[in-house]
Scaffold this motif. Sequence first.
Motif, short mmCIF file in Angstrom:
data_model
loop_
_atom_site.label_atom_id
_atom_site.label_comp_id
_atom_site.label_asym_id
_atom_site.label_seq_id
_atom_site.Cartn_x
_atom_site.Cartn_y
_atom_site.Cartn_z
N LEU A 24 0.83 -1.19 0.00
CA LEU A 24 0.00 0.00 0.00
C LEU A 24 0.87 1.25 0.00
N LEU A 25 0.37 2.31 -0.60
CA LEU A 25 1.05 3.60 -0.58
C LEU A 25 0.40 4.50 0.48
N PRO A 26 1.10 5.57 0.88
CA PRO A 26 0.53 6.48 1.87
C PRO A 26 -0.86 6.96 1.46
N GLY A 27 -1.76 6.97 2.41
CA GLY A 27 -3.15 7.32 2.14
C GLY A 27 -4.03 6.09 1.99
N GLU A 28 -3.53 5.08 1.30
CA GLU A 28 -4.29 3.84 1.14
C GLU A 28 -4.35 3.07 2.46
N LEU A 65 -6.99 6.12 -3.92
CA LEU A 65 -7.82 6.19 -2.74
C LEU A 65 -9.27 5.81 -3.07
N THR A 66 -10.14 5.91 -2.10
CA THR A 66 -11.52 5.47 -2.26
C THR A 66 -12.47 6.63 -2.03
N GLY A 67 -13.44 6.81 -2.94
CA GLY A 67 -14.41 7.89 -2.83
C GLY A 67 -15.55 7.56 -1.89
N GLY A 68 -16.47 8.49 -1.77
CA GLY A 68 -17.58 8.35 -0.85
C GLY A 68 -18.54 7.23 -1.20
N ASN A 69 -18.54 6.78 -2.45
CA ASN A 69 -19.38 5.66 -2.88
C ASN A 69 -18.55 4.39 -3.09
N ALA A 176 -19.03 0.90 -14.86
CA ALA A 176 -18.80 1.76 -16.02
C ALA A 176 -19.71 2.98 -15.99
N TRP A 177 -20.90 2.82 -15.43
CA TRP A 177 -21.89 3.88 -15.37
C TRP A 177 -21.52 4.99 -14.40
N PHE A 178 -21.05 4.62 -13.21
CA PHE A 178 -20.92 5.60 -12.13
C PHE A 178 -19.98 6.76 -12.47
N PRO A 179 -18.80 6.54 -13.05
CA PRO A 179 -17.94 7.68 -13.34
C PRO A 179 -18.55 8.68 -14.32
N VAL A 180 -19.47 8.22 -15.16
CA VAL A 180 -20.11 9.10 -16.13
C VAL A 180 -21.33 9.79 -15.50
N ALA A 181 -22.18 9.01 -14.82
CA ALA A 181 -23.44 9.54 -14.30
C ALA A 181 -23.30 10.14 -12.91
N ARG A 182 -22.33 9.65 -12.12
CA ARG A 182 -22.10 10.11 -10.75
C ARG A 182 -23.34 9.91 -9.88
N ARG A 183 -24.07 8.85 -10.12
CA ARG A 183 -25.20 8.52 -9.25
C ARG A 183 -25.45 7.02 -9.29
N TRP A 184 -26.19 6.56 -8.29
CA TRP A 184 -26.46 5.14 -8.11
C TRP A 184 -27.29 4.59 -9.25
N LEU A 185 -27.06 3.32 -9.58
CA LEU A 185 -27.87 2.59 -10.54
C LEU A 185 -28.21 1.25 -9.92
N GLY A 186 -29.49 1.02 -9.67
CA GLY A 186 -29.91 -0.23 -9.05
C GLY A 186 -29.93 -1.39 -10.03
#
Length: 236
Positions: A24-28, A65-69, A176-186
Amino acid sequence: MLASLLPPEVAVEEVFGDPEDAVLLPGEEAVVARAVEKRRLEYTTTRHLARVALGRLGLPPVAILTGGNREPLWPAGIVGSMTHCRGYRAAAVARGGGGGGVGRVGDVGRVVGGGFVGPVTGIGIDAEPHGPLPQGVFDTIARPDEMPGLAALAAERPQVRWDRLVFSAKESVYKAWFPVARRWLGFGEASVEFVPAAEGMSGTFSARILQSGAPITRMTGRWTIESGLVLTAVTV
């Protein structure tokens, strides 16, 4: 295995197990400081593979790193996806403008040159064990309109775990959807249809996005079953 499902602009690394040189690198480190060993190994190895893949695009090692979702936070101008299941880990990255690096066969993955044209704005990959879903899960992820086609496929090719393939395909679609739409897909907001290859346990699939106001309404992907795994991939 996974590289065969993605266009040549995408750098792919995959491995069975957890390499001893994965760190792991710093932050991870802070993300998994309190995680159980299994989670820590998955997180460490997928990020190690992602850095190797980024290196094939000419980028230096960076913390991912990891985002809020729970999405991976890629360097500027990069899109990517990671996946893991028991005994297997993989990462796939590309330049966000379809930059197209040329690679070579490596120890744990490969990039293939030539062929693909067009910008890459999203990547989704998923790996699952080729076995039945836990009881009750299929009914929560499959849509009524998918059932007739899946039943026909199950009768034609009973050796394929179509329930697991549906789950994996929708996981890849979401990634693939989330980086483009920035919202949840059920799971119920995507309807998938599979087309098997004439021979072997592989093929393509299409997904209709049914969410109101969706910035993407259709995606296509590829799937294969190898080494006891279901593998799916989508490129936007």
